[in-house]
Motif scaffolding. Sequence first.
Motif, PDB file in Angstrom:
ATOM      1  N   LEU A   1     -11.561 -17.052 -47.121  1.00 45.75           N
ATOM      2  CA  LEU A   1     -11.771 -17.764 -48.384  1.00 45.75           C
ATOM      3  C   LEU A   1     -13.233 -18.075 -48.677  1.00 45.75           C
ATOM      4  O   LEU A   1     -13.553 -18.591 -49.743  1.00 45.75           O
ATOM      5  CB  LEU A   1     -10.963 -19.067 -48.378  1.00 45.75           C
ATOM      6  N   ASP A   2     -14.125 -17.758 -47.759  1.00 42.07           N
ATOM      7  CA  ASP A   2     -15.550 -18.067 -47.906  1.00 42.07           C
ATOM      8  C   ASP A   2     -16.130 -17.347 -49.128  1.00 42.07           C
ATOM      9  O   ASP A   2     -16.094 -16.110 -49.199  1.00 42.07           O
ATOM     10  CB  ASP A   2     -16.293 -17.642 -46.641  1.00 42.07           C
ATOM     11  N   ASN A   3     -16.661 -18.116 -50.058  1.00 45.51           N
ATOM     12  CA  ASN A   3     -17.223 -17.518 -51.271  1.00 45.51           C
ATOM     13  C   ASN A   3     -18.545 -16.806 -51.037  1.00 45.51           C
ATOM     14  O   ASN A   3     -19.044 -16.108 -51.919  1.00 45.51           O
ATOM     15  CB  ASN A   3     -17.389 -18.584 -52.359  1.00 45.51           C
ATOM     16  N   ARG A   4     -19.134 -16.983 -49.841  1.00 43.47           N
ATOM     17  CA  ARG A   4     -20.328 -16.212 -49.523  1.00 43.47           C
ATOM     18  C   ARG A   4     -19.985 -14.743 -49.333  1.00 43.47           C
ATOM     19  O   ARG A   4     -20.814 -13.861 -49.560  1.00 43.47           O
ATOM     20  CB  ARG A   4     -20.990 -16.754 -48.254  1.00 43.47           C
ATOM     21  N   ASN A   5     -18.775 -14.466 -48.897  1.00 46.73           N
ATOM     22  CA  ASN A   5     -18.348 -13.087 -48.669  1.00 46.73           C
ATOM     23  C   ASN A   5     -18.086 -12.384 -49.990  1.00 46.73           C
ATOM     24  O   ASN A   5     -17.416 -12.929 -50.874  1.00 46.73           O
ATOM     25  CB  ASN A   5     -17.088 -13.052 -47.803  1.00 46.73           C
ATOM     26  N   LYS A   6     -18.591 -11.189 -50.117  1.00 49.20           N
ATOM     27  CA  LYS A   6     -18.409 -10.385 -51.331  1.00 49.20           C
ATOM     28  C   LYS A   6     -17.800  -9.021 -51.011  1.00 49.20           C
ATOM     29  O   LYS A   6     -17.267  -8.354 -51.905  1.00 49.20           O
ATOM     30  CB  LYS A   6     -19.752 -10.168 -52.038  1.00 49.20           C
ATOM     31  N   LEU A   7     -17.892  -8.589 -49.746  1.00 50.51           N
ATOM     32  CA  LEU A   7     -17.484  -7.245 -49.354  1.00 50.51           C
ATOM     33  C   LEU A   7     -16.542  -7.318 -48.161  1.00 50.51           C
ATOM     34  O   LEU A   7     -16.563  -8.274 -47.385  1.00 50.51           O
ATOM     35  CB  LEU A   7     -18.710  -6.409 -48.983  1.00 50.51           C
ATOM     36  N   LEU A   8     -15.721  -6.276 -48.004  1.00 55.57           N
ATOM     37  CA  LEU A   8     -14.754  -6.263 -46.909  1.00 55.57           C
ATOM     38  C   LEU A   8     -14.434  -4.829 -46.507  1.00 55.57           C
ATOM     39  O   LEU A   8     -14.384  -3.925 -47.344  1.00 55.57           O
ATOM     40  CB  LEU A   8     -13.462  -6.970 -47.343  1.00 55.57           C
ATOM     41  N   GLY A   9     -14.217  -4.642 -45.220  1.00 56.82           N
ATOM     42  CA  GLY A   9     -13.721  -3.379 -44.690  1.00 56.82           C
ATOM     43  C   GLY A   9     -12.731  -3.676 -43.583  1.00 56.82           C
ATOM     44  O   GLY A   9     -12.992  -4.534 -42.726  1.00 56.82           O
ATOM     45  N   CYS A  10     -11.582  -3.018 -43.589  1.00 59.73           N
ATOM     46  CA  CYS A  10     -10.502  -3.321 -42.642  1.00 59.73           C
ATOM     47  C   CYS A  10     -10.090  -2.085 -41.852  1.00 59.73           C
ATOM     48  O   CYS A  10     -10.284  -0.952 -42.292  1.00 59.73           O
ATOM     49  CB  CYS A  10      -9.271  -3.853 -43.377  1.00 59.73           C
ATOM     50  N   SER A  11      -9.488  -2.340 -40.698  1.00 59.51           N
ATOM     51  CA  SER A  11      -8.966  -1.265 -39.859  1.00 59.51           C
ATOM     52  C   SER A  11      -7.766  -1.769 -39.080  1.00 59.51           C
ATOM     53  O   SER A  11      -7.754  -2.904 -38.605  1.00 59.51           O
ATOM     54  CB  SER A  11     -10.044  -0.778 -38.888  1.00 59.51           C
ATOM     55  N   LEU A  12      -6.756  -0.917 -38.929  1.00 61.28           N
ATOM     56  CA  LEU A  12      -5.578  -1.224 -38.114  1.00 61.28           C
ATOM     57  C   LEU A  12      -5.179   0.016 -37.333  1.00 61.28           C
ATOM     58  O   LEU A  12      -5.062   1.104 -37.901  1.00 61.28           O
ATOM     59  CB  LEU A  12      -4.415  -1.691 -38.988  1.00 61.28           C
ATOM     60  N   LEU A  13      -4.984  -0.162 -36.029  1.00 57.26           N
ATOM     61  CA  LEU A  13      -4.523   0.918 -35.166  1.00 57.26           C
ATOM     62  C   LEU A  13      -3.441   0.389 -34.229  1.00 57.26           C
ATOM     63  O   LEU A  13      -3.536  -0.742 -33.742  1.00 57.26           O
ATOM     64  CB  LEU A  13      -5.682   1.483 -34.337  1.00 57.26           C
ATOM     65  N   PHE A  14      -2.462   1.226 -33.960  1.00 53.66           N
ATOM     66  CA  PHE A  14      -1.399   0.852 -33.026  1.00 53.66           C
ATOM     67  C   PHE A  14      -1.843   1.116 -31.597  1.00 53.66           C
ATOM     68  O   PHE A  14      -2.618   2.035 -31.329  1.00 53.66           O
ATOM     69  CB  PHE A  14      -0.118   1.612 -33.353  1.00 53.66           C
ATOM     70  N   ASP A  15      -1.345   0.269 -30.683  1.00 49.21           N
ATOM     71  CA  ASP A  15      -1.752   0.353 -29.277  1.00 49.21           C
ATOM     72  C   ASP A  15      -1.236   1.600 -28.584  1.00 49.21           C
ATOM     73  O   ASP A  15      -1.846   2.087 -27.642  1.00 49.21           O
ATOM     74  CB  ASP A  15      -1.243  -0.864 -28.498  1.00 49.21           C
ATOM     75  N   GLY A  16      -0.064   2.074 -28.988  1.00 47.57           N
ATOM     76  CA  GLY A  16       0.530   3.230 -28.313  1.00 47.57           C
ATOM     77  C   GLY A  16       2.015   3.303 -28.606  1.00 47.57           C
ATOM     78  O   GLY A  16       2.465   2.903 -29.677  1.00 47.57           O
ATOM     79  N   THR A  17       2.764   3.792 -27.666  1.00 44.38           N
ATOM     80  CA  THR A  17       4.199   3.941 -27.856  1.00 44.38           C
ATOM     81  C   THR A  17       4.871   2.579 -27.878  1.00 44.38           C
ATOM     82  O   THR A  17       4.389   1.599 -27.306  1.00 44.38           O
ATOM     83  CB  THR A  17       4.819   4.792 -26.731  1.00 44.38           C
ATOM     84  N   GLY A  18       6.031   2.511 -28.522  1.00 46.33           N
ATOM     85  CA  GLY A  18       6.740   1.250 -28.665  1.00 46.33           C
ATOM     86  C   GLY A  18       7.627   0.932 -27.479  1.00 46.33           C
ATOM     87  O   GLY A  18       7.879   1.768 -26.614  1.00 46.33           O
ATOM     88  N   ASN A  19       8.087  -0.286 -27.460  1.00 49.16           N
ATOM     89  CA  ASN A  19       8.995  -0.770 -26.426  1.00 49.16           C
ATOM     90  C   ASN A  19      10.167  -1.459 -27.115  1.00 49.16           C
ATOM     91  O   ASN A  19       9.996  -2.508 -27.741  1.00 49.16           O
ATOM     92  CB  ASN A  19       8.261  -1.744 -25.491  1.00 49.16           C
ATOM     93  N   ASP A  20      11.369  -0.845 -27.017  1.00 49.06           N
ATOM     94  CA  ASP A  20      12.568  -1.391 -27.667  1.00 49.06           C
ATOM     95  C   ASP A  20      12.367  -1.564 -29.167  1.00 49.06           C
ATOM     96  O   ASP A  20      12.855  -2.530 -29.770  1.00 49.06           O
ATOM     97  CB  ASP A  20      12.964  -2.735 -27.032  1.00 49.06           C
ATOM     98  N   GLY A  21      11.620  -0.652 -29.763  1.00 51.40           N
ATOM     99  CA  GLY A  21      11.418  -0.699 -31.206  1.00 51.40           C
ATOM    100  C   GLY A  21      10.232  -1.526 -31.657  1.00 51.40           C
ATOM    101  O   GLY A  21       9.942  -1.582 -32.853  1.00 51.40           O
ATOM    102  N   TYR A  22       9.543  -2.179 -30.725  1.00 50.27           N
ATOM    103  CA  TYR A  22       8.371  -2.986 -31.066  1.00 50.27           C
ATOM    104  C   TYR A  22       7.094  -2.183 -30.832  1.00 50.27           C
ATOM    105  O   TYR A  22       6.863  -1.684 -29.737  1.00 50.27           O
ATOM    106  CB  TYR A  22       8.334  -4.269 -30.236  1.00 50.27           C
ATOM    107  N   PHE A  23       6.278  -2.070 -31.861  1.00 49.30           N
ATOM    108  CA  PHE A  23       5.010  -1.357 -31.771  1.00 49.30           C
ATOM    109  C   PHE A  23       3.876  -2.341 -32.072  1.00 49.30           C
ATOM    110  O   PHE A  23       3.778  -2.859 -33.179  1.00 49.30           O
ATOM    111  CB  PHE A  23       4.963  -0.201 -32.769  1.00 49.30           C
ATOM    112  N   TYR A  24       3.031  -2.597 -31.084  1.00 45.78           N
ATOM    113  CA  TYR A  24       1.917  -3.530 -31.262  1.00 45.78           C
ATOM    114  C   TYR A  24       0.721  -2.827 -31.887  1.00 45.78           C
ATOM    115  O   TYR A  24       0.487  -1.643 -31.655  1.00 45.78           O
ATOM    116  CB  TYR A  24       1.531  -4.150 -29.925  1.00 45.78           C
ATOM    117  N   PHE A  25      -0.012  -3.591 -32.690  1.00 45.17           N
ATOM    118  CA  PHE A  25      -1.224  -3.061 -33.303  1.00 45.17           C
ATOM    119  C   PHE A  25      -2.334  -4.093 -33.199  1.00 45.17           C
ATOM    120  O   PHE A  25      -2.105  -5.292 -32.986  1.00 45.17           O
ATOM    121  CB  PHE A  25      -0.999  -2.678 -34.763  1.00 45.17           C
TER     122      PHE A  25
END
Length: 212
Positions: free
Chosen positions: A179-203
């Motif tokens: 929420l900081d109004n000093r911030n004007k720009l943003l870049g994001c990234s999301l990657l999964f850790d690897g294979t899932g366990n019982d349908g759960y995939f961590y990222f």
Amino acid sequence: MVKTLFILLATLAFVHADAQAEKYLADIQKYNESSVFEDERYKGMTWQAFYALDEAQEFVDPMNFDYDLMNAALLFAVNKYRTARGASALAFEPRLRDAASIHTDQMVKKKFFAHENPSNTSLRALNNRVELCGFFGQHIAENIARMYVDMNNPETYTQVADKVILYLSRSKEHNINMLDNRNKLLGCSLLFDGTGNDGYFYFRTTHDFGVR
């Protein structure tokens, strides 16, 4: 003569840093895959328009997801959150996305979860990473999170992004960054850790904020 030498050394240092950033990015498989949401689509895109996209409402497949689409979903989820609270929307900055991509990839590959990289001094702190990617701003900040998707209850790109932002909003420091109004720009990234366990995939996900 001294001034000319300084400019030459600064230029060589920048070229070296840019080459190093390219090397790290080349090693991120998802970063280099084709996407339905290439960088030019950010231009003029509002969070409302993004959420209305058919592709943004597709379910996320951790084993075959669209990296750039997921990163865009995170950015527009932040803008959704900011504008609902009277803050201005943030603009996409590819150099911050690159810095976030490198840090997320390092966290996954090196198996750590922290703002500081314990195994690579050139990537140690946020300022090291953003400067390596050619971003020199007056103000920078970073949010990170480690969460999961449950394939027994699949979620769309926007649902995953909203879940991340809700989680981050519960942390005082992370919420201030969003929420900081000093911030004007943003870049994001999301990657999964690897294979899932019982349908759960961590990222793991990184959001880098800045002012040019």
